[in-house]
Design a protein around this motif. Sequence first.
Motif, PDB file in Angstrom:
ATOM      1  N   LEU A  58      35.134 -13.461 -52.230  1.00  0.00           N
ATOM      2  CA  LEU A  58      35.083 -14.265 -53.457  1.00  0.00           C
ATOM      3  C   LEU A  58      34.750 -13.365 -54.651  1.00  0.00           C
ATOM      4  CD1 LEU A  58      35.484 -17.308 -54.169  1.00  0.00           C
ATOM      5  CD2 LEU A  58      33.007 -17.440 -54.388  1.00  0.00           C
ATOM      6  N   PHE A  59      33.814 -12.475 -54.441  1.00  0.00           N
ATOM      7  CA  PHE A  59      33.426 -11.535 -55.504  1.00  0.00           C
ATOM      8  C   PHE A  59      34.599 -10.635 -55.897  1.00  0.00           C
ATOM      9  CE2 PHE A  59      32.000  -7.168 -56.441  1.00  0.00           C
ATOM     10  CZ  PHE A  59      31.307  -7.385 -57.623  1.00  0.00           C
TER      11      PHE A  59
ATOM     12  N   LYS B  54      28.651 -20.114 -60.372  1.00  0.00           N
ATOM     13  CA  LYS B  54      29.597 -20.152 -61.490  1.00  0.00           C
ATOM     14  C   LYS B  54      30.896 -20.853 -61.100  1.00  0.00           C
ATOM     15  CE  LYS B  54      26.576 -18.705 -63.809  1.00  0.00           C
ATOM     16  NZ  LYS B  54      25.958 -19.405 -64.954  1.00  0.00           N
ATOM     17  N   GLU B  55      30.895 -21.504 -59.962  1.00  0.00           N
ATOM     18  CA  GLU B  55      32.028 -22.305 -59.493  1.00  0.00           C
ATOM     19  C   GLU B  55      33.346 -21.540 -59.445  1.00  0.00           C
ATOM     20  OE1 GLU B  55      31.055 -25.546 -62.414  1.00  0.00           O
ATOM     21  OE2 GLU B  55      31.068 -26.779 -60.596  1.00  0.00           O
ATOM     22  N   ILE B  56      33.275 -20.297 -58.984  1.00  0.00           N
ATOM     23  CA  ILE B  56      34.507 -19.526 -58.765  1.00  0.00           C
ATOM     24  C   ILE B  56      35.232 -20.176 -57.577  1.00  0.00           C
ATOM     25  CG2 ILE B  56      35.473 -17.245 -58.237  1.00  0.00           C
ATOM     26  CD1 ILE B  56      33.830 -17.017 -60.733  1.00  0.00           C
TER      27      ILE B  56
ATOM     28  N   CYS C 234      31.422 -20.042 -49.506  1.00  0.00           N
ATOM     29  CA  CYS C 234      31.160 -19.261 -50.717  1.00  0.00           C
ATOM     30  C   CYS C 234      31.389 -20.099 -51.965  1.00  0.00           C
ATOM     31  CB  CYS C 234      32.017 -18.003 -50.740  1.00  0.00           C
ATOM     32  SG  CYS C 234      33.764 -18.311 -50.461  1.00  0.00           S
ATOM     33  N   GLU C 235      32.496 -20.823 -51.965  1.00  0.00           N
ATOM     34  CA  GLU C 235      32.814 -21.647 -53.130  1.00  0.00           C
ATOM     35  C   GLU C 235      31.713 -22.683 -53.368  1.00  0.00           C
ATOM     36  OE1 GLU C 235      36.987 -23.186 -54.061  1.00  0.00           O
ATOM     37  OE2 GLU C 235      36.000 -25.010 -53.368  1.00  0.00           O
TER      38      GLU C 235
ATOM     39  N   THR D 100      21.877 -21.296 -60.506  1.00  0.00           N
ATOM     40  CA  THR D 100      21.169 -20.152 -59.937  1.00  0.00           C
ATOM     41  C   THR D 100      19.718 -20.542 -59.674  1.00  0.00           C
ATOM     42  OG1 THR D 100      20.634 -19.462 -62.163  1.00  0.00           O
ATOM     43  CG2 THR D 100      22.543 -18.404 -61.147  1.00  0.00           C
TER      44      THR D 100
ATOM     45  N   CYS E 234      28.645 -20.957 -55.012  1.00  0.00           N
ATOM     46  CA  CYS E 234      28.809 -20.091 -56.192  1.00  0.00           C
ATOM     47  C   CYS E 234      28.224 -20.768 -57.424  1.00  0.00           C
ATOM     48  CB  CYS E 234      30.276 -19.774 -56.443  1.00  0.00           C
ATOM     49  SG  CYS E 234      30.492 -18.832 -57.959  1.00  0.00           S
TER      50      CYS E 234
ATOM     51  N   CYS F 275      32.048 -14.711 -62.981  1.00  0.00           N
ATOM     52  CA  CYS F 275      31.226 -14.235 -61.854  1.00  0.00           C
ATOM     53  C   CYS F 275      30.047 -13.401 -62.358  1.00  0.00           C
ATOM     54  CB  CYS F 275      32.104 -13.385 -60.926  1.00  0.00           C
ATOM     55  SG  CYS F 275      31.161 -12.474 -59.694  1.00  0.00           S
TER      56      CYS F 275
ATOM     57  N   CYS G 147      27.743 -15.598 -52.501  1.00  0.00           N
ATOM     58  CA  CYS G 147      28.928 -15.806 -51.660  1.00  0.00           C
ATOM     59  C   CYS G 147      28.798 -15.022 -50.357  1.00  0.00           C
ATOM     60  CB  CYS G 147      30.189 -15.409 -52.423  1.00  0.00           C
ATOM     61  SG  CYS G 147      30.098 -13.821 -53.278  1.00  0.00           S
TER      62      CYS G 147
END
Lengths: 636, 246
Positions: free
Chosen positions: B176-177, B226-228, B220-221, B82, B224, B159, B165
């Motif tokens: 993604l969210f 948090k690597e979602i 988005c990936e 972040t 991210c 998340c 994303c």
Amino acid sequence: MNLDPKIPAGDLADKWDNHRFRLKLVNPANKRRYRIAVVGSGLAGASAAASLAELGYEVDCFCFQDSPRRAHSIAAQGGINAAKNYQNDGDSVYRLFYDTLKGGDFRSREANTYRLAQVSVQIIDQCVAQGVPFAREYGGHLANRSFGGAQVSRTFYARGQTGQQLLLGAYSALSRQIGAGKVTMHVRSEMLDLVVADGHAKGLITRDLVTGAIRRHAADAVVLATGGYGNVFYLSTNAKGCNVTAAYRAFRRGAGFANPCFTQIHPTCIPVSGEHQSKLTLMSESLRNDGRIWVPLRHGDKRPPNEIPDAERDYYLERKYPSFGNLAPRDISSRSAKEACDEGRGVGESGLGVYLDFRDAIRRLGRDVIEQRYGNLFHMYAKITAEDPYQVPMRIYPAVHYTMGGLWVDYNLMATIPGLFVIGEANFSDHGANRLGASALMQGLADGYFVLPYTIGDYLAQSKPGAAHVDHEAFIEAESAVEKRIAALLAIGGRRSVDSFHRELGRIMWEYCGMARTDAGLRRALEEIPALREQFWSDLRLLGGADSLNVSLEKAGRVADFLDYGELMCRDALARTESCGGHFRVESQTDDGEAKRDDEQFAHVSVWEHRDGDEPVMHKEPLTFEYVHPSVRSYK
Amino acid sequence: MRLTLHVWRQANSAARGGMVTYQLDDVSPDESFLEMLDKLNEQLIERGEEPVAFDHDCREGICGSCSLMIDGIAHGPDAATTTCQLHMRRFRDGAEIYIEPWRAKAFPVLRDLITDRSAFDRVIQAGGYVSVNTGSAPDANAVPVPKADADAAMDAAACIGCGACVATCKNASAMLFVGAKLAHLARLPQGQAERRMRAKRMVEQMDAEGFGACTNQLECEAVCPKEIRVSVIAAMNRDFLRSSVF
Ligand SMILES: Cc1cc2nc3c(=O)[nH]c(=O)nc-3n(C[C@H](O)[C@H](O)[C@H](O)COP(=O)(O)OP(=O)(O)OC[C@H]3O[C@@H](n4cnc5c(N)ncnc54)[C@H](O)[C@@H]3O)c2cc1C
Ligand code: FES
């Protein structure tokens, strides 16, 4: 000031059951006629707001962030305690109660602490049902880890993000009620005053942080779940927005403030790296399960850690406290780290650090296991320090982390102002002079899910719904006080930024009201703080206006309250000449440097009362121990 | 370090914004990106200019408050990081840095770098939960959950709701969210009863908020923090389809 704790009669184990039976109930059909204002959306606030709405009350919930999900509880890492005894290692409600009371150095109420241990069991059930993804064993059952101050494994966790997952659970329950129209959520709204009408808490005044609009909110009861005051030190592990304003404003309106000097300094944080530092980062205490803490045996040994052979290392916690070792409670671990550094054995550039070493754990368990357990913490550490903790030991140092003091509440969690309830870190109730790891999450959720929803009904059942009205003169007076204060801040027109004042206050607090406190130091602080406050009110530079999004104005209001509050903390620390838990008075120590409690004189809660234009006065709530005999706290 | 910063300034949601350039000296490589902005703000205040407003709170990468497009990348150049966890050692001395707010129809700018992300909350309010009242839960160990499922649920539950994303997606898609929340609850036995209804409600609310469609660009990936994984989107589409079939 009426400080009757209202402890129910009966045996310790039966008090809560008996009490729940005696509490008055609000008729289910009547509940929707009562409006409750819940300030805060952390674990305590979100769980309370959701549970109250499920019961049928109309709820307003407030937070200063842009979403309730961002409350500071989100940052808790290590875990949450509960007396489930799933590990069959001898845990019980009584043991959790005993550990909490002892951990708090016998400065909390037996009955409250016992109830906390009792309801801890239900919390885990509730969270799992909400879908909180706690860590599991291969058999599919819940996993546990140990935490400081306990010899059993009772801490539930979700990787290093337990607070996040618990808060998202409570947030989902809250969101469901918002969606159902039972909770009205006010985000980016800051409470700037409490409204007390005819002796009862009847609402609050907020500022809309986007438009600057000042609003009145009437309620049949007000719940403060506004968290702790650690940011009075400027540098702490708390989120940047954490503040004392709501609690302090309630104090100004007549609520007693209990044990303001009780703060917790957490032993394992990343050391300060320079002047620019804006906050400190915690490395979860759970790391102490596998990491070993040491400093070089020799003063001024500047060799890189991996070149210092075992024989020249001092694993000082293992040496001094063989039965708890690296899992000694926080206050003791912090003080030991400070001692090692004061002796000139600290590590890192500043000399204010000790090693937390995973070498042996990695050898024993393999890197994979360590990565599974602490991966995100290691990642965060590497990001901040640019060092790889898999290769070289972490450097850690104590930092302000949690505040045990808070608004005084009775067994029903009601403050000295009727109709004002205080839950979570904002109250003082359960942790005495030192909180054990993984017990704040437990307390926040205990208060919000399982205690307040019962006890608030007893108060409401005795009052007429909808009695408060925003036209009442108390609202008009409070609103105009808020407006005047904002105008006064904007009118100063000086030269210094808010942050510069906050930093300076933090330095005074850390120096004189931090890990070791002395009579002379506290007196000095009591001169320096008012002088700084005077400067603040004459030399603050605040740009922008009142009726737009103005971050500096938000900060200024909070720092103004911290400047008052810091003084109250020092007064309290000065009055308590004993050492207990996190409160270490240098004058009161044993021959081997441990905290020396004084039960003769100080087995009480210190409760401060505000007086307009005069010094605050202190009252005492005596603490009596019927079940546990306060002993010398030993972790040797 | 010496830096040239180009920062988006906008007085409020109705005003027109624009980039303003600032010179900043004496930046330490150990500072975080937000501490660098703190420093800029101190200088602005000294000069009598209003400081740059940006969202932040935990500064530990977990609350999801911070949100900046840094040189066109959501949360800046480091993967899985972040903005608040980004450090200035990542930039070179003399660098020019462009700093902008999230850009998406569903996230209007409130001031400078601050946007309104309440659309995310409304999507959760529409169904992102398990309906269980306080007090009605069975013993936590009554239903064993295979470790692999618990771990996969946790991966999705990580998340932080920051909105990177959406900000990075050309279509401002929130899939993604939404997919992350659905995947989290769909992997657990507790989430089964409302699984299809949940997907339906959340997807409908997502559309109503003005988020765009997913065209599989996978950006988005990549951003991210948090690597979602985008696999949550495929799973979401399956659940959504089933909910409408039946
Ligand atoms: C880094 C870190 C790690 C931790 N790890 C653990 C752990 O592993 N285990 C454990 O048990 N405890 C841990 N703790 C302690 C624990 O997280 C906190 O004590 C607890 O989460 C506090 O919850 P709360 O609900 O009382 O308050 P918070 O979560 O602080 O919530 C306060 C709420 O009040 C609102 N608010 C505040 N002031 C105002 C105002 N004036 N107007 C409107 N709204 C306001 C905020 O918006 C927020 O919603 C940790 C703490 C830190 C700092
Ligand atoms: S400030 Fe909390 S995630 Fe960045």
